[in-house]
Design an enzyme around this catalytic site. Structure first.
Site, short mmCIF file in Angstrom:
data_model
loop_
_atom_site.label_atom_id
_atom_site.label_comp_id
_atom_site.label_asym_id
_atom_site.label_seq_id
_atom_site.Cartn_x
_atom_site.Cartn_y
_atom_site.Cartn_z
CB CYS A 131 -0.93 -0.01 1.21
SG CYS A 131 -1.94 1.48 1.33
CB CYS A 134 -0.38 2.49 4.08
SG CYS A 134 -1.84 1.78 3.36
CG ASP A 135 3.33 1.24 4.43
OD1 ASP A 135 2.90 1.77 5.47
OD2 ASP A 135 3.13 0.06 4.13
#
Ligand code: NAP
Length: 307
Positions: A131, A134-135
């Site tokens: 993701c 997200c990261d």
């Protein structure tokens, strides 16, 4: 018979559990094969509202679970191995044990498809991610690699150019599954490097507990080489966890539940929440919102049925 069974214990399932528990419906929540869902595979979550310093994904999801338990939700470990949605009450088989429920909330998620390497699995959350939203932020001024040739891979690669010094897209073919517009956009981005006809064979360095490099192999020549990388984003698709409902509930060609508006599915009394239906947003906060919607709809449905 249960009033509500929630299938799945990620953000969507836990939020549905909080809401249905607070409505005094004593939901039974089935943990599933990845208890805690995708959040349990991440480290720091910085985009979930309410946590100015971020919060660890597994901690966030455990907090949600404890919140639901406090209001009377019951959690069971296990997986749904069979289901009968042909009439009410609905019947759900959890590891061999049948349970009945007046309503169901399906929040079983979509699992990221992984390459399947042992070294990849060991470094999930430590440089290996599924993701970018997200990261990506953790890879400022770092070397990033994206695996895949679909729209997700293009989208992630383009997004990640905001952070990385370079983003290498590794794809097993010369042709791309991605739509022309996404591919053109990625091709126009000077930070993206292309490595085609190539697969990842190994992710380093398990001993150090962090990604430092990958071993690549060209499929035509068989040539193998190492490439330094700090973040490896695997974007080779997701698999919605709907296998046990196939043929009983309308899904699209890829198995995602087709929404009939709000949280409704094609079966009255069965509601969807989170990534099992949503292939677009896939965020913790949108899944939580969807769990809330499903809970409210389940509550109204039960009320209308006189439960
Ligand atoms: P996808 O279209 O199924 O593409 C998956 C890619 O991963 C393919 O290029 C495939 O290679 C590769 N792949 C699959 N298994 C692999 C393996 N074991 N090792 C190496 N490579 C592997 O999946 P997606 O990109 O996640 O997209 C899913 C759907 O969502 C699509 O309909 C897409 O259009 C949509 N989507 C749209 C947007 C957007 O419009 N903004 C963004 C994201 C997703 P091959 O091509 O060789 O099979």
């Amino acid at each position: 018979m249960r009033k509500v069974i929630v299938i799945g214990s990620g953000c969507a399932g836990n939020t549905a559990a909080i809401y249905t528990a607070r409505a005094n419906l004593q939901p039974l929540v089935i943990g599933g094969h990845e208890p805690g869902g995708q959040l349990s595979l991440t480290t720091l979550v910085e985009n979930f509202p309410g946590f100015p310093d971020g919060i660890d994904g597994p901690v966030l999801v455990e907090h949600m679970k404890q919140q639901a338990i406090r209001f009377g939700a019951e959690y069971v470990h296990g997986q749904v191995i069979d289901a009968d949605l042909s009439g009410r009450p609905f019947r759900i088989n959890i590891d061999g044990q049948w349970e009945e429920a007046a309503t169901l909330i399906i929040a079983s998620g979509a699992s990221a498809r992984w390459i399947g390497l042992e070294t990849e699995q060991k470094l999930i959350g430590h440089g290996v991610s599924s993701c970018a939203t997200c990261d990506g932020f953790f890879y400022r001024e770092k070397k990033i690699m994206v695996v895949g040739g679909g729209d997700s891979a293009m989208e992630e690669a383009i997004f990640l150019t905001r952070f990385g010094t370079e983003v290498a897209v590794v794809h097993r073919r010369d042709e791309f599954r991605a739509s022309k517009i996404m591919l053109d956009r990625a091709r126009a981005n000077p930070k993206i490097r292309w490595v085609t006809r190539t697969v990842v064979d190994e992710v380093m360095d398990v001993a150090k507990g962090v990604v430092t490099a990958v071993r690549l192999r060209n499929l035509d020549t068989g040539e193998s080489w190492m490439r330094d990388v700090d973040g490896l984003f695997v974007a080779i698709g997701h698999i919605p966890n709907t296998k046990v409902f196939r043929g009983q509930l309308e899904t699209d060609a890829d198995g995602y539940i087709v929404s009939k508006g709000g949280a409704r599915t094609s079966v009255t009394g069965v509601f969807h929440a989170g990534d099992v239906q949503d292939r677009v947003y896939r965020q913790a906060v949108t899944a939580a919102g969807a769990g809330c919607m499903a809970a409210i709809e389940a509550e109204r449905f039960l009320e209308a049925q006189g439960h």
